[in-house]
Design an enzyme around this catalytic site. Structure first.
Site, mmCIF file in Angstrom:
data_model
loop_
_atom_site.group_PDB
_atom_site.id
_atom_site.type_symbol
_atom_site.label_atom_id
_atom_site.label_comp_id
_atom_site.label_asym_id
_atom_site.label_seq_id
_atom_site.Cartn_x
_atom_site.Cartn_y
_atom_site.Cartn_z
ATOM 1 N N LYS A 104 -15.410 61.428 28.184
ATOM 2 C CA LYS A 104 -14.643 60.374 28.846
ATOM 3 C C LYS A 104 -14.100 60.931 30.158
ATOM 4 C CE LYS A 104 -10.629 57.442 27.978
ATOM 5 N NZ LYS A 104 -9.522 57.195 27.052
ATOM 6 N N HIS A 106 -12.034 59.192 32.335
ATOM 7 C CA HIS A 106 -10.844 58.487 32.814
ATOM 8 C C HIS A 106 -9.741 58.621 31.763
ATOM 9 C CE1 HIS A 106 -13.183 55.657 30.404
ATOM 10 N NE2 HIS A 106 -12.048 55.073 30.103
#
Length: 161
Positions: A104, A106
Site C-alpha cells: 500500500k 498511501h
C-alpha cells in the site's frame, strides 16, 4: 485419531468446506478431496472454526503468543476468528496481522495490516491448507523483514503432505 480431529473433519464436511471427488490443486496435483475454507460463511461456522484453531494453538504451542499471522487472503478471517476465540476461551488477548498482496503506497502504507511486528513478538502463522509449503516460504521472509520476529508455530486445517 484424536476426538477433536474427527470432530473437525465432520465440521468441515457439514460446512461444505471438505468435498470429495476428483480435483486438481493450485500446484497441479490430482486429489480425491478439495478444501475451500472460503465456504465458512456464517457467524456460527466462523465462531466454531476459531475455537478449533484456538484449541490447537493452546494444546500444541501454548497461550504465550503475541500475534496470529494470516497470509492473505484466506488467512485474514482465520486469524481474526482465532484471536476472538483465544480471548473468549482462554483470556489471551492476542493480536492479529496479515500481509497485503500488494504494498500500500498511501495512508500508513506498507505490506502489513493489523498488529505491528518486531523482534519482541512471538508469532503463530495461521493457514488453511498446505500442499507444498509455498505460502510459508513466501510468508517467513515478510515476517523476518519486520524485525526478526520469532515464528513459534504454524497451525493449518489440512496438511496435504
Amino acid at each position: 485419531m484424536q476426538k477433536y480431529k474427527q470432530e473437525f473433519i465432520e465440521f468441515m464436511v457439514k460446512s461444505n468446506v471438505l468435498r470429495f471427488g476428483e480435483f486438481v490443486t493450485k500446484s497441479g496435483r490430482q486429489t480425491p478431496f478439495f478444501i475451500n475454507t472460503g465456504n465458512y460463511t456464517t457467524g456460527e461456522q466462523l465462531e466454531k472454526l476459531g475455537e478449533f484453531y484456538a484449541q490447537t494453538i493452546k494444546e500444541r504451542i501454548g497461550t504465550e503468543v503475541d500475534v496470529l499471522f494470516g497470509p492473505a487472503y484466506k488467512g485474514i478471517p482465520l486469524t481474526v476468528t482465532t484471536a476472538i476465540a483465544m480471548n473468549k476461551l482462554y483470556g489471551t488477548n492476542v493480536e492479529y496481522c496479515s500481509n497485503r498482496k500488494e504494498v500500500k503506497d498511501h495512508g500508513e502504507g506498507g505490506i502489513l495490516l493489523g498488529a505491528k511486528l518486531d523482534n519482541t513478538k512471538k508469532v503463530v502463522i495461521v493457514e488453511d491448507v498446505m500442499t507444498a509449503g509455498t505460502s510459508i516460504y513466501e510468508t517467513a521472509p515478510i515476517l523476518k523483514a519486520q524485525g526478526d520476529v520469532e515464528i513459534c508455530g504454524l497451525v493449518i486445517s489440512v496438511d496435504r503432505m
